[in-house]
Design a protein around this motif. Structure first.
Motif, short mmCIF file in Angstrom:
data_model
loop_
_atom_site.label_atom_id
_atom_site.label_comp_id
_atom_site.label_asym_id
_atom_site.label_seq_id
_atom_site.Cartn_x
_atom_site.Cartn_y
_atom_site.Cartn_z
N SER A 96 -31.03 -13.33 41.59
CA SER A 96 -32.63 -13.05 41.08
C SER A 96 -32.44 -11.34 40.64
CB SER A 96 -33.30 -13.45 41.96
OG SER A 96 -34.82 -12.77 41.88
N ALA A 97 -32.14 -10.77 41.74
CA ALA A 97 -31.93 -9.21 41.67
C ALA A 97 -31.26 -8.68 40.33
CB ALA A 97 -31.39 -8.61 42.97
N ALA A 98 -30.13 -9.46 39.95
CA ALA A 98 -29.33 -9.00 39.03
C ALA A 98 -30.14 -9.34 37.68
CB ALA A 98 -28.09 -9.90 38.67
N SER A 99 -30.96 -10.57 37.58
CA SER A 99 -32.04 -10.80 36.44
C SER A 99 -33.07 -9.72 36.28
CB SER A 99 -32.43 -12.03 36.63
OG SER A 99 -33.36 -12.52 35.68
N LEU A 100 -33.43 -9.46 37.49
CA LEU A 100 -34.74 -8.28 37.53
C LEU A 100 -33.88 -7.21 36.68
CD1 LEU A 100 -36.12 -9.23 40.82
CD2 LEU A 100 -37.62 -9.49 38.47
N LEU A 101 -33.04 -6.63 37.48
CA LEU A 101 -32.58 -5.37 36.89
C LEU A 101 -32.11 -5.27 35.43
CD1 LEU A 101 -31.70 -2.58 38.04
CD2 LEU A 101 -29.36 -3.53 38.39
N ALA A 102 -31.41 -6.43 34.80
CA ALA A 102 -31.17 -6.60 33.56
C ALA A 102 -32.22 -6.48 32.52
CB ALA A 102 -30.49 -7.84 33.37
N ILE A 103 -33.33 -7.32 33.04
CA ILE A 103 -34.45 -7.32 32.41
C ILE A 103 -35.22 -5.80 32.29
CG2 ILE A 103 -37.07 -8.01 32.18
CD1 ILE A 103 -36.13 -10.64 33.37
N LEU A 152 -33.45 -3.14 32.28
CA LEU A 152 -32.67 -2.11 31.86
C LEU A 152 -32.34 -2.54 30.05
CD1 LEU A 152 -30.33 -1.20 34.63
CD2 LEU A 152 -32.18 0.24 33.51
N LEU A 153 -32.26 -3.73 30.09
CA LEU A 153 -31.43 -4.29 28.88
C LEU A 153 -32.44 -5.30 27.99
CD1 LEU A 153 -28.11 -5.59 30.41
CD2 LEU A 153 -28.78 -3.44 29.38
N ALA A 154 -33.64 -5.26 28.61
CA ALA A 154 -34.59 -6.35 27.44
C ALA A 154 -35.23 -5.31 26.56
CB ALA A 154 -35.74 -7.02 28.32
N HIS A 155 -34.73 -5.74 24.99
CA HIS A 155 -35.29 -4.86 24.13
C HIS A 155 -35.71 -5.82 22.82
CE1 HIS A 155 -33.99 -1.02 25.59
NE2 HIS A 155 -32.84 -1.53 26.03
N SER A 156 -35.95 -6.92 23.20
CA SER A 156 -36.52 -8.05 22.23
C SER A 156 -36.92 -9.28 22.96
CB SER A 156 -35.49 -8.25 20.92
OG SER A 156 -34.58 -9.38 21.80
N ALA A 157 -37.82 -10.15 22.21
CA ALA A 157 -38.13 -11.37 22.87
C ALA A 157 -36.97 -12.41 23.22
CB ALA A 157 -39.03 -12.03 22.09
N LEU A 158 -36.10 -12.46 22.44
CA LEU A 158 -34.84 -13.07 22.71
C LEU A 158 -34.00 -12.69 24.02
CD1 LEU A 158 -32.83 -15.25 21.77
CD2 LEU A 158 -31.76 -13.71 20.24
N PHE A 190 -39.66 -3.87 37.16
CA PHE A 190 -38.55 -4.80 37.45
C PHE A 190 -37.35 -4.24 38.06
CE2 PHE A 190 -40.69 -6.97 34.13
CZ PHE A 190 -40.34 -8.24 34.15
N VAL A 191 -36.98 -2.82 38.00
CA VAL A 191 -36.02 -2.23 38.75
C VAL A 191 -36.35 -2.22 40.37
CG1 VAL A 191 -35.08 -0.12 39.32
CG2 VAL A 191 -35.25 -0.58 37.00
#
Length: 381
Positions: free
Chosen positions: A84-91, A93-99, A167-168
């Motif tokens: 869960s923490a990895a998912s939150l951190l990835a969102i 830092l890395l989420a730049h589109s809806a996909l 998210f972080v």
């Protein structure tokens, strides 16, 4: 040899695990407006992302149940928190589109399934029978509480530092839950013990959970918009949703407390709750504030107060394999969370909110009968 136990208390451990693993989905919903300022995120794309989240949770539930039975509640809960923490951190830092947002959120869905079922197993095996109802009710109350925490993240972090930092921060807080969850050894099942396989009774209860969850999710998804469409101001409509969430928290805890006093008929009690909840959803088609408030209280307070009671009843009937058994019924809850908003949203778009609320009430009414049938089948088996 000293007995290994959850030193902070199993209820505390399960509560922090539950909040840590469910927060990705609620945080995306709570920060949708701020996320949409960074890249295009339409209501349809947001709805799809949340539906994928619940859909993956449904698909992951049964495999998660087998993992918990094999490796134990403690290790699997820790793994769920890390995921869960990895998912939150990835969102963040890395989420730049809806996909990419949808894909990264889907990774957190696996943590949701694993952490919740690990919590069910921990409560079943580390809480005395006389307090299990209260413990399961408290665990499920953590979920609407997470909604309130996600809402609090908007003014405190998202509007000051930005949604990515929210998210972080959530990832860091999730990791802080790790010391509370012990690394307990796996529980070895005795030869010949029940495997918690998907019996006819469990499948019927899971179908009931799908229908009940799908209908109840319409409350949090469409209540405000449908109330505003009837001429009520956005402020009072939002307060109605807040009232419903608060009632849901209280009734989940209170229902668990009462379940410890009447532990053997909880599936029949849930059937009655769903029946009254269906009446509450039907009241949302009637004009007037009295009908609105009554419908919200019945819909949230009874129609959405049963998941903890269902887990409590299922683990009592499957004491040798609580994780595997609840993974079957939890699949139904997540399937409803995935399919309910999509289906009822389609009905609302093409036939209006009155028809949608009647459809939701019909679904919850059917869930009540299925839960009663599931109770009979489980008792026979």
């Amino acid at each position: 040899m000293a007995k290994i136990r959850f030193t902070p208390g199993p209820i505390t451990s399960v509560l922090v695990t539950t909040i840590a693993v469910v927060v990705p989905g609620f945080l995306v919903g709570g920060l949708a407006v701020q996320i949409g300022e960074s890249f295009p995120l339409s209501p349809a794309q947001l709805g799809l992302a949340i539906s994928v989240y619940f859909g993956v949770s449904a698909l992951a539930s049964v495999p998660a149940g087998h993992l918990v039975e094999r490796y134990g509640a403690g290790p699997t809960a820790r793994a769920a928190i890390l995921l869960s923490a990895a998912s939150l951190l990835a969102i963040g830092l890395l989420a730049h589109s809806a996909l990419t947002l949808t894909l990264l959120l889907a990774a957190g869905a696996g943590a949701n399934a694993l952490g919740q079922i690990a919590g069910n197993a921990a409560l079943a095996r580390h809480v005395s029978p006389g307090r299990q109802g209260l413990s399961f009710g408290t665990k499920q109350a953590a979920i609407p509480l997470s909604t309130l925490l996600a809402g609090a993240a908007v003014p405190t972090v998202a509007l000051t530092l930005g949604w990515r930092w929210a998210f972080v921060a959530a990832a860091v807080l999730a990791l802080c839950a790790l010391p509370v969850v012990p690394s307990a050894p796996a529980v070895v099942r005795e030869p010949g013990a029940s495997s918690g396989r998907a019996t006819a009774g469990l499948i019927v209860v899971a179908i009931s959970a799908t229908l009940g969850s799908g209908s109840a999710n319409a409350l949090s998804t469409f209540l405000v918009d449908s109330t505003v469409a009837r001429g009520v101001g956005p402020g009072p409509a939002g307060l109605a949703l807040t009232l419903g969430s608060a009632v849901c928290v209280v009734t989940r805890v209170l229902g668990g407390y009462l379940a410890d006093r009447l532990p053997d008929r909880q599936l029949a009690v849930i059937s009655g709750q769903l029946l009254l909840g269906a009446g509450g959803l039907a009241l949302l088609t009637v004009g007037g504030n009295a009908a609105l408030l009554t419908g919200v209280v019945l819909g949230f307070g009874l129609g959405w107060a049963w998941p903890g009671l269902m887990n409590f009843a299922v683990v009592r009937l499957h004491p040798q394999s609580p994780a595997a058994a609840t993974s079957v019924t939890q699949t139904g809850v997540y399937a409803g969370g995935c399919l309910g908003p999509l289906t009822l949203g389609f009905v609302a778009t093409h036939s209006g909110y009155t028809t949608m609320w009647l459809a939701a009430a019909s679904g919850m009414l059917t869930a009540a009968f299925c839960m009663r049938l599931g109770a009979v089948l489980l008792r026979r088996s």
